[in-house]
Scaffold this active site. Structure first.
Site, mmCIF file in Angstrom:
data_model
loop_
_atom_site.group_PDB
_atom_site.id
_atom_site.type_symbol
_atom_site.label_atom_id
_atom_site.label_comp_id
_atom_site.label_asym_id
_atom_site.label_seq_id
_atom_site.Cartn_x
_atom_site.Cartn_y
_atom_site.Cartn_z
ATOM 1 N N HIS A 271 -34.233 52.762 -45.824
ATOM 2 C CA HIS A 271 -32.891 52.562 -46.368
ATOM 3 C C HIS A 271 -32.006 51.977 -45.281
ATOM 4 C CE1 HIS A 271 -29.057 53.338 -48.354
ATOM 5 N NE2 HIS A 271 -29.781 53.366 -49.457
ATOM 6 N N ASP A 328 -35.579 55.894 -54.921
ATOM 7 C CA ASP A 328 -36.545 55.314 -55.863
ATOM 8 C C ASP A 328 -37.927 55.944 -55.754
ATOM 9 O OD1 ASP A 328 -34.878 53.313 -57.079
ATOM 10 O OD2 ASP A 328 -34.867 52.307 -55.147
#
Ligand code: CMC
Length: 392
Positions: A271, A328
């Site tokens: 991320h 996700d």
């Protein structure tokens, strides 16, 4: 003005001041309008979360009722829109249908093409968008499986209504179990906003030209589609299925992701901002166990996911780069457990992110921000003279 600071991917460029969402990537903190995500996920409904994100405060009972009524009122689609769905080939990706239909829907409600960031005009446009996106999403799925459309039911909650439009059959109404409805609400809440990610900054870029809310959000849908962003939730399941079907050891895939001679990545890892853990992934992981237990189901993909997480957490490549499971990674497993088909995963993300896009669009207008217009450093050819075709 001749001096340009290079920052590809805008990793350290702030583009706005925002009151909406706070992220502390080092400490794994996420707050919507000041409220910790853990509390919102546990206690709020998705509609309350939308109201909070868009308007800044948790709604009181009267405000919430008004908001719910507006969502119920705007859920049906104009009858002239029905045949546009059947114009798409059956194999059309629902994300393509969603982005196209958002612009189309706006043409049937002329007021929504006007730019209002306050007052009745804004309230109506925001409610219309939040509600119609759910109907469009469900109907794009119905169309893709050749089944008749289900009309929205104004007596159902936001989540139950979506599930009804997805799964009810002419003689069998789909009534979700509380576990399924709660799991969907949790998924949507966890996706509701995440400050200046790729799709939200796309919405802001388009909005900065003073484009209307629908067209700005339709471009957000396109940005979300890619596998490095919202498309990752479907890509994770594809990856886990491939690992399972291949019969290979997980280490093979981990080594492949570490090998810089290819561009293979472990989907659902890494991320831009979270460098410790993604609090959304932690909440989802816990919830996946609970939902599978409540539904008396098991999923072999969960075991593969757990092994992948465990091994990467001990691997120097992932440790040194601070790569952890992101939102996700476990969300696809949750959606699978409640029966959402994989081609809809990224569409589900889009429904969830709608309040964030709307709030950011509104904030940009309220602050009357300057048009987005990054600069570049030119690296092409110096001036040269035109060569006629016969001399080339
Ligand atoms: N697998 C293997 N290596 C990775 C991964 C991964 N998933 N993610 C990053 N790296 C490596 C990357 O190659 C780079 O290595 P090096 O320094 O040796 O060149 C290093 O880690 C730093 O990564 P980066 O590419 O600079 O990170 P970024 O901030 O530009 O990209 C990301 C962030 C999320 C796009 C990226 O981590 C990624 O592609 N992850 C996989 C796709 C994914 O799960 N996306 C969902 C993101 S979260 C929610 C959302 O937005 O939808």
């Amino acid at each position: 003005s001749g001096y340009i600071t290079m920052d590809p991917g805008f990793g350290s460029t702030g583009a706005c001041f925002s009151d909406i969402t706070y992220v502390d990537g080092e400490r794994g903190i996420l707050r919507y309008r000041g409220y910790p995500i853990e509390q919102i996920a546990e206690r709020a409904s998705f509609v309350e979360t939308c109201s909070l994100i868009i308007y800044g405060e948790l709604p009181d009972a009267e405000t919430l009722n008004r908001f719910r009524r507006a969502l119920a009122e705007h859920a049906p689609l104009h009858t002239s829109l029905y045949h546009y769905f059947s114009g798409f080939p059956e194999s059309s990706p629902p994300m393509a249908i969603l982005s196209a239909m958002l612009n189309l829907v706006s043409c049937f409600h002329p007021g929504v093409l006007e730019v209002h960031s306050e007052g009745h005009g804004f309230d109506r446009t925001a409610a219309l968008l939040l509600s119609k996106v759910r109907t469009i999403a469900a109907w794009s799925y119905r169309m893709s499986v050749g089944k008749p459309f289900n009309q929205p039911n104004p007596h159902l909650t936001y989540c139950a209504n979506f599930l009804h439009m997805m799964f009810s059959e002419p003689f069998q109404e789909y009534i979700p179990s509380p576990a399924v409805e709660r799991a969907l609400a949790l998924f949507l809440i966890l996706h509701a906003d995440h400050e200046q990610n790729c799709s939200t900054s796309t919405v802001r870029t388009v909005a900065s030209s003073r484009a209307n809310l629908f067209s700005s959000v339709a471009s957000g849908v396109c940005a979300l589609w890619g596998p490095l962003h919202g498309g990752a939730n479907a890509a994770v399941i594809e990856m886990l299925e491939e690992i399972m079907a291949s019969g290979r050891k997980i280490d093979y895939y981990i080594n492949r992701a570490k090998d810089k001679s290819n561009d293979y990545k472990l989907m659902g890892f890494g991320h831009r901002v979270y460098k410790n853990f993604d609090p959304r992934a932690s909440i989802l992981k816990k919830r996946v166990y609970e939902v599978l237990a409540e539904l008396h189901k098991s999923d072999p993909l969960l075991d593969i996911a757990l092994e992948l997480e465990e091994k990467t957490l001990k691997d120097e490549y992932f440790i040194s780069r601070k790569l952890y499971p992101n939102v996700d990674f476990y969300s696809g497993i949750l959606l699978r457990a409640i029966g959402i088909p994989p081609e809809m995963y990224t569409v589900m993300f889009a429904i969830g992110r709608m309040p964030g896009w709307i709030a950011n669009w509104r904030e940009l207008h309220d602050q009357n921000l300057r048009i987005t217009r990054p600069r570049q450093v030119y690296t092409g050819r110096q001036e040269r003279s035109f060569v006629p075709l016969e001399e080339r």
